[in-house]
Design a protein around this motif. Sequence first.
Motif, mmCIF file in Angstrom:
data_model
loop_
_atom_site.group_PDB
_atom_site.id
_atom_site.type_symbol
_atom_site.label_atom_id
_atom_site.label_comp_id
_atom_site.label_asym_id
_atom_site.label_seq_id
_atom_site.Cartn_x
_atom_site.Cartn_y
_atom_site.Cartn_z
ATOM 1 N N MET A 56 18.917 -8.501 -21.524
ATOM 2 C CA MET A 56 17.583 -8.786 -20.644
ATOM 3 C C MET A 56 16.651 -7.597 -21.060
ATOM 4 S SD MET A 56 17.334 -9.013 -16.558
ATOM 5 C CE MET A 56 18.815 -10.070 -16.372
ATOM 6 N N PRO A 57 15.686 -7.958 -21.993
ATOM 7 C CA PRO A 57 14.543 -6.998 -22.501
ATOM 8 C C PRO A 57 13.671 -6.748 -21.487
ATOM 9 C CG PRO A 57 14.237 -9.274 -23.277
ATOM 10 C CD PRO A 57 15.633 -9.214 -22.776
ATOM 11 N N THR A 58 13.224 -5.589 -21.614
ATOM 12 C CA THR A 58 11.949 -5.068 -20.786
ATOM 13 C C THR A 58 10.841 -5.169 -21.639
ATOM 14 O OG1 THR A 58 13.467 -3.950 -19.343
ATOM 15 C CG2 THR A 58 10.845 -3.345 -19.212
ATOM 16 N N ILE A 59 9.625 -5.708 -21.485
ATOM 17 C CA ILE A 59 8.676 -5.623 -22.308
ATOM 18 C C ILE A 59 7.613 -5.219 -21.815
ATOM 19 C CG2 ILE A 59 6.885 -7.180 -23.572
ATOM 20 C CD1 ILE A 59 9.408 -9.087 -23.943
ATOM 21 N N THR A 60 6.733 -4.263 -22.373
ATOM 22 C CA THR A 60 5.538 -3.199 -21.637
ATOM 23 C C THR A 60 4.352 -3.969 -22.321
ATOM 24 O OG1 THR A 60 7.198 -1.317 -21.688
ATOM 25 C CG2 THR A 60 4.670 -1.039 -21.488
ATOM 26 N N THR A 61 3.422 -4.193 -21.262
ATOM 27 C CA THR A 61 2.228 -4.855 -21.410
ATOM 28 C C THR A 61 1.273 -3.726 -22.053
ATOM 29 O OG1 THR A 61 1.380 -4.604 -19.231
ATOM 30 C CG2 THR A 61 2.721 -6.495 -19.787
ATOM 31 N N ASP A 62 0.047 -4.128 -22.332
ATOM 32 C CA ASP A 62 -1.013 -3.423 -22.830
ATOM 33 C C ASP A 62 -1.589 -2.162 -21.760
ATOM 34 O OD1 ASP A 62 -2.341 -5.379 -21.223
ATOM 35 O OD2 ASP A 62 -3.977 -5.447 -22.472
ATOM 36 N N ASP A 63 -1.356 -2.570 -20.530
ATOM 37 C CA ASP A 63 -1.785 -1.363 -19.479
ATOM 38 C C ASP A 63 -0.396 -0.807 -18.947
ATOM 39 O OD1 ASP A 63 -0.488 -3.419 -17.779
ATOM 40 O OD2 ASP A 63 -2.001 -3.368 -16.219
ATOM 41 N N GLY A 64 0.674 -0.792 -19.721
ATOM 42 C CA GLY A 64 1.996 -0.094 -19.238
ATOM 43 C C GLY A 64 2.717 -0.577 -18.222
ATOM 44 N N CYS A 65 2.557 -1.828 -17.737
ATOM 45 C CA CYS A 65 3.353 -2.564 -16.859
ATOM 46 C C CYS A 65 4.771 -3.040 -17.517
ATOM 47 C CB CYS A 65 2.725 -3.502 -16.115
ATOM 48 S SG CYS A 65 3.799 -4.719 -14.674
ATOM 49 N N PRO A 66 5.606 -2.607 -17.139
ATOM 50 C CA PRO A 66 7.185 -3.319 -17.734
ATOM 51 C C PRO A 66 7.279 -4.513 -17.054
ATOM 52 C CG PRO A 66 7.674 -1.784 -15.966
ATOM 53 C CD PRO A 66 6.274 -1.621 -16.137
ATOM 54 N N ILE A 67 7.475 -5.423 -17.930
ATOM 55 C CA ILE A 67 8.004 -6.930 -17.656
ATOM 56 C C ILE A 67 9.325 -7.391 -17.704
ATOM 57 C CG2 ILE A 67 7.339 -9.288 -18.078
ATOM 58 C CD1 ILE A 67 4.999 -7.849 -16.462
ATOM 59 N N ASN A 68 10.004 -7.767 -16.854
ATOM 60 C CA ASN A 68 11.596 -7.952 -16.845
ATOM 61 C C ASN A 68 11.694 -9.547 -17.566
ATOM 62 O OD1 ASN A 68 14.559 -7.929 -16.552
ATOM 63 N ND2 ASN A 68 14.020 -9.171 -14.819
ATOM 64 N N VAL A 69 12.458 -9.572 -18.482
ATOM 65 C CA VAL A 69 12.576 -10.972 -19.312
ATOM 66 C C VAL A 69 14.052 -11.342 -19.516
ATOM 67 C CG1 VAL A 69 11.938 -12.199 -21.167
ATOM 68 C CG2 VAL A 69 10.424 -10.506 -20.319
ATOM 69 N N GLU A 70 14.433 -12.337 -19.323
ATOM 70 C CA GLU A 70 15.871 -12.978 -19.834
ATOM 71 C C GLU A 70 15.607 -13.916 -20.596
ATOM 72 O OE1 GLU A 70 19.085 -15.031 -17.215
ATOM 73 O OE2 GLU A 70 18.737 -13.015 -16.472
ATOM 74 N N VAL A 71 16.348 -13.875 -21.800
ATOM 75 C CA VAL A 71 16.218 -15.073 -22.685
ATOM 76 C C VAL A 71 17.610 -15.627 -23.030
ATOM 77 C CG1 VAL A 71 15.637 -15.521 -25.222
ATOM 78 C CG2 VAL A 71 14.327 -13.870 -23.966
ATOM 79 N N SER A 72 17.788 -16.763 -22.951
ATOM 80 C CA SER A 72 18.934 -17.705 -23.335
ATOM 81 C C SER A 72 18.828 -18.761 -24.142
ATOM 82 C CB SER A 72 19.711 -17.935 -21.906
ATOM 83 O OG SER A 72 18.998 -18.908 -21.231
ATOM 84 N N GLY A 73 20.092 -19.413 -24.459
ATOM 85 C CA GLY A 73 19.931 -20.630 -25.523
ATOM 86 C C GLY A 73 19.897 -20.063 -26.962
ATOM 87 N N SER A 74 19.858 -21.077 -28.054
ATOM 88 C CA SER A 74 19.889 -20.603 -29.396
ATOM 89 C C SER A 74 18.415 -20.153 -29.833
ATOM 90 C CB SER A 74 20.102 -22.051 -29.906
ATOM 91 O OG SER A 74 19.871 -21.832 -31.388
ATOM 92 N N GLU A 75 18.529 -19.164 -30.500
ATOM 93 C CA GLU A 75 17.001 -18.698 -31.185
ATOM 94 C C GLU A 75 16.443 -19.600 -32.015
ATOM 95 O OE1 GLU A 75 17.203 -15.008 -32.984
ATOM 96 O OE2 GLU A 75 17.800 -13.992 -31.199
ATOM 97 N N SER A 76 17.224 -20.672 -32.499
ATOM 98 C CA SER A 76 16.709 -21.456 -33.463
ATOM 99 C C SER A 76 15.948 -22.735 -32.812
ATOM 100 C CB SER A 76 17.682 -22.110 -34.328
ATOM 101 O OG SER A 76 18.700 -22.855 -33.632
ATOM 102 N N ALA A 77 16.231 -22.932 -31.307
ATOM 103 C CA ALA A 77 15.644 -24.129 -30.542
ATOM 104 C C ALA A 77 14.301 -23.939 -30.071
ATOM 105 C CB ALA A 77 16.573 -24.223 -29.242
ATOM 106 N N PRO A 78 13.537 -24.889 -30.113
ATOM 107 C CA PRO A 78 12.165 -24.621 -29.636
ATOM 108 C C PRO A 78 11.991 -23.960 -28.348
ATOM 109 C CG PRO A 78 12.940 -26.909 -29.113
ATOM 110 C CD PRO A 78 14.129 -26.374 -29.886
#
Length: 259
Positions: free
Chosen positions: A1-23
């Motif tokens: 579950m990555p944390t992605i930081t925006t241009d103003d420094g806000c951490p955004i909690n992200v969850e990715v699932s499924g195949s990386e090759s899928a749309p």
Amino acid sequence: MPTITTDDGCPINVEVSGSESAPPLMLSNSLGTDLHMWDDQAAEFARHFRLIRYDRRGHGKSGAPKGPYSFDRFGRDILAVLDALGVKKTNWCGLSMGGMDGQWLGANAPDCVEKLVLANTNYHYPDKAPWVDRLRYLEQHQLDEMVVANMERWFTKGFRERDPQAIARMTKMFVASDHDGYMACVAAVRDIDFRASNPTIKAPTLVIVGTHDPATPPANGEVIAKAIPGARLGALDAAHISNVEQPQAFTKAVLDFLK
């Protein structure tokens, strides 16, 4: 579950699932919820897509920097997530605030959008008094003091009675929202106006309404569908959070449109 930081420094909690090759398919939440509002859809969506869920700023495990917030700001957050994940173009499914995000993306970042699903959402509030009243209330009260009324807007009486576990889950999610972050999001919703931009959206679009939705009545969705060229309109027997009240029907409607 990555944390992605925006241009103003806000951490955004992200969850990715499924195949990386899928749309890719990105889901966006309603006001007062986190990415787990999609738990009823996640497994099935991840069978077909690289599924991206996230908590908007002010919610869930994402940061809650001081407001004001705007949909331009939410849009830049979304684009930061897509860029960090290396996603150039995604399908989009958003409910309520998430549908507002989708309208912004369709008009302002068209190259990033494959198809749009806009569920239980609105495009403009000519009468801002209810939102002003909510902000005034929250200056003196906590979220748990308005959660019962919120559940009554979100779900029909019949659903609240027959699925108390779902209501308990959504109640817990709502009261966990950051108080100031929630208020900043309320102010952003109050000020939306997509009347001029929606007709410029080119992505194939499905608008979903709930036939018993008091928060974003079906007529609002009908206006959105008429404004976006070629948009389809679908209705579910539900109130505002239709993906929780009618999970199977919602999942089927989205997959039938996207696949």
